[in-house]
Design a protein around this motif. Structure first.
Motif, PDB file in Angstrom:
ATOM      1  N   LYS A  65       0.848  -1.191   0.000  1.00 13.12           N
ATOM      2  CA  LYS A  65       0.000   0.000   0.000  1.00 13.12           C
ATOM      3  C   LYS A  65       0.885   1.242   0.000  1.00 13.12           C
ATOM      4  O   LYS A  65       1.728   1.417   0.874  1.00 13.12           O
ATOM      5  CB  LYS A  65      -0.923  -0.001   1.219  1.00 13.12           C
ATOM      6  N   VAL A  66       0.701   2.077  -1.006  1.00 12.34           N
ATOM      7  CA  VAL A  66       1.459   3.321  -1.116  1.00 12.34           C
ATOM      8  C   VAL A  66       0.489   4.487  -0.985  1.00 12.34           C
ATOM      9  O   VAL A  66      -0.528   4.541  -1.681  1.00 12.34           O
ATOM     10  CB  VAL A  66       2.205   3.402  -2.468  1.00 12.34           C
ATOM     11  N   GLU A  67       0.797   5.405  -0.081  1.00  9.88           N
ATOM     12  CA  GLU A  67      -0.035   6.584   0.118  1.00  9.88           C
ATOM     13  C   GLU A  67       0.709   7.822  -0.374  1.00  9.88           C
ATOM     14  O   GLU A  67       1.840   8.078   0.035  1.00  9.88           O
ATOM     15  CB  GLU A  67      -0.400   6.733   1.599  1.00  9.88           C
ATOM     16  N   VAL A  68       0.067   8.578  -1.261  1.00  3.65           N
ATOM     17  CA  VAL A  68       0.667   9.791  -1.813  1.00  3.65           C
ATOM     18  C   VAL A  68      -0.184  10.982  -1.385  1.00  3.65           C
ATOM     19  O   VAL A  68      -1.330  11.118  -1.830  1.00  3.65           O
ATOM     20  CB  VAL A  68       0.744   9.729  -3.353  1.00  3.65           C
ATOM     21  N   PRO A  69       0.332  11.855  -0.513  1.00  2.89           N
ATOM     22  CA  PRO A  69      -0.454  13.015  -0.067  1.00  2.89           C
ATOM     23  C   PRO A  69      -0.777  13.960  -1.217  1.00  2.89           C
ATOM     24  O   PRO A  69      -0.008  14.068  -2.185  1.00  2.89           O
ATOM     25  CB  PRO A  69       0.480  13.703   0.945  1.00  2.89           C
ATOM     26  N   PHE A  70      -1.904  14.634  -1.131  1.00  2.00           N
ATOM     27  CA  PHE A  70      -2.253  15.661  -2.097  1.00  2.00           C
ATOM     28  C   PHE A  70      -1.297  16.842  -1.878  1.00  2.00           C
ATOM     29  O   PHE A  70      -1.525  17.688  -1.014  1.00  2.00           O
ATOM     30  CB  PHE A  70      -3.697  16.114  -1.922  1.00  2.00           C
ATOM     31  N   ASP A  71      -0.231  16.877  -2.654  1.00  2.38           N
ATOM     32  CA  ASP A  71       0.823  17.869  -2.434  1.00  2.38           C
ATOM     33  C   ASP A  71       0.687  19.106  -3.314  1.00  2.38           C
ATOM     34  O   ASP A  71       1.502  20.028  -3.225  1.00  2.38           O
ATOM     35  CB  ASP A  71       2.199  17.238  -2.661  1.00  2.38           C
ATOM     36  N   GLN A  72      -0.327  19.132  -4.171  1.00  2.00           N
ATOM     37  CA  GLN A  72      -0.529  20.273  -5.055  1.00  2.00           C
ATOM     38  C   GLN A  72      -1.821  21.003  -4.687  1.00  2.00           C
ATOM     39  O   GLN A  72      -2.837  20.370  -4.411  1.00  2.00           O
ATOM     40  CB  GLN A  72      -0.598  19.812  -6.508  1.00  2.00           C
ATOM     41  N   GLN A  73      -1.761  22.329  -4.689  1.00  2.00           N
ATOM     42  CA  GLN A  73      -2.939  23.134  -4.379  1.00  2.00           C
ATOM     43  C   GLN A  73      -3.066  24.278  -5.391  1.00  2.00           C
ATOM     44  O   GLN A  73      -2.082  24.973  -5.676  1.00  2.00           O
ATOM     45  CB  GLN A  73      -2.843  23.723  -2.969  1.00  2.00           C
ATOM     46  N   ARG A  74      -4.256  24.437  -5.921  1.00  2.00           N
ATOM     47  CA  ARG A  74      -4.557  25.554  -6.810  1.00  2.00           C
ATOM     48  C   ARG A  74      -5.894  26.149  -6.370  1.00  2.00           C
ATOM     49  O   ARG A  74      -6.790  25.427  -5.932  1.00  2.00           O
ATOM     50  CB  ARG A  74      -4.672  25.091  -8.268  1.00  2.00           C
ATOM     51  N   TYR A  75      -6.039  27.453  -6.521  1.00  5.57           N
ATOM     52  CA  TYR A  75      -7.317  28.071  -6.138  1.00  5.57           C
ATOM     53  C   TYR A  75      -7.853  28.921  -7.282  1.00  5.57           C
ATOM     54  O   TYR A  75      -7.128  29.307  -8.188  1.00  5.57           O
ATOM     55  CB  TYR A  75      -7.159  28.926  -4.881  1.00  5.57           C
ATOM     56  N   PHE A  76      -9.155  29.164  -7.228  1.00  5.58           N
ATOM     57  CA  PHE A  76      -9.761  30.132  -8.136  1.00  5.58           C
ATOM     58  C   PHE A  76     -10.646  31.052  -7.315  1.00  5.58           C
ATOM     59  O   PHE A  76     -11.188  30.666  -6.267  1.00  5.58           O
ATOM     60  CB  PHE A  76     -10.567  29.433  -9.242  1.00  5.58           C
ATOM     61  N   ALA A  77     -10.785  32.281  -7.770  1.00  9.26           N
ATOM     62  CA  ALA A  77     -11.611  33.264  -7.073  1.00  9.26           C
ATOM     63  C   ALA A  77     -12.196  34.207  -8.125  1.00  9.26           C
ATOM     64  O   ALA A  77     -11.446  34.862  -8.854  1.00  9.26           O
ATOM     65  CB  ALA A  77     -10.777  34.043  -6.053  1.00  9.26           C
ATOM     66  N   ILE A  78     -13.517  34.249  -8.221  1.00 11.92           N
ATOM     67  CA  ILE A  78     -14.172  35.054  -9.243  1.00 11.92           C
ATOM     68  C   ILE A  78     -15.232  35.957  -8.629  1.00 11.92           C
ATOM     69  O   ILE A  78     -15.908  35.589  -7.662  1.00 11.92           O
ATOM     70  CB  ILE A  78     -14.816  34.166 -10.330  1.00 11.92           C
TER      71      ILE A  78
END
Length: 255
Positions: A65-78
């Motif tokens: 079992k390999v766990e890969v954290p969500f290491d990328q973050q992007r946002y939007f704001a309108i």
């Protein structure tokens, strides 16, 4: 104003649906489980095949079992003049949803292509032309055959390579089929996905088991911007992409 009447589930479901419809990553991967902000990958060990001599011995099936954290973050704001009115009017909401879905998809796709190109996958440097493009792609696909890579493969390339294939000497072997949502291409029995996500002169051939991706749309909310007398919607996308089978990828690149 309608911030208090913001329907989060409606915006979230429509954004995710639009993301899936526009994302290259869904064309080249299978869905994998996610849990607690992590991508969960289960790697199965080899199954032993033995000569039968009257007795059967059972082996433990080993999985890692390999766990890969969500290491990328992007946002939007309108900014939106009135959130509630936008929710009620599809002709106002849908352009925002389409653009938001496109931007979310592009962020994930760009990162995925970067991870693939930086991986240890076999890569051949060659300048593609209409005279050699077909042969180079066929040879790369045969390299995957030699490694017993599954046939769930996809060829990813830019529109410049599509033009080479359409005008080259082997154009009659480059199959084009009209489907419900446009044109579908096949080369050497493998589906070809044209995209603007890869650089000119680049081709990626891979099994859909080679790359894993998971994402979630968090912190989607509406708020009132008092300084501009308007409403706003903002959201945070978290995701991870992992190359899990480098041997199941072949790359052709110009440099």
């Amino acid at each position: 104003m309608g911030v208090e009447n913001f329907i989060k589930t409606m915006w979230q479901s429509e954004l995710i649906e639009e993301f899936r419809g526009q994302a290259l990553i869904h064309e080249i991967t299978y869905a994998v489980p996610t849990e607690g902000g992590k991508l969960i990958i289960n790697k199965m060990g080899a199954v032993a095949v033995k000569e039968y001599e009257g007795n059967v011995e059972y082996d433990e099936l080993n999985t890692t079992k390999v766990e890969v954290p969500f290491d990328q973050q992007r946002y939007f704001a309108i900014k939106i003049h009135d959130v509630e009115a936008c929710q009620l009017a599809g002709d106002i909401r849908q352009p925002a949803i389409r653009e938001g879905g496109y931007r979310l998809a592009k962020a994930v796709d760009d990162h995925a292509v970067e991870k693939i190109m930086e991986s240890g996958a076999n890569a051949k440097v060659v300048a593609l032309t209409k005279s050699n493009a077909y042969e180079e792609i066929v040879n790369a696909n045969r390299n995957l055959d030699k490694k017993d890579v599954p046939n769930d493969r996809v060829i990813v390339c830019g529109w410049d390579v599509i033009s080479m294939l359409e005008t080259g000497d082997m154009k009659d072997n480059f199959h084009q089929d009209v489907v419900a949502n446009g044109m579908e291409y096949r080369l050497n029995g493998v589906r070809v996905v044209p995209t603007n996500r890869v650089a000119d002169g680049t081709v990626i051939i891979l099994s859909k088991q080679a790359v894993a991706m998971g994402m979630q749309l968090n912190e989607l909310e509406a708020l009132r911007l008092e300084s501009s007398f308007s409403d706003a919607i903002r959201g945070l996308e978290q995701f991870a992409v992992a190359v899990v089978r480098e041997e199941a990828i072949e790359i052709i690149k110009s440099k």
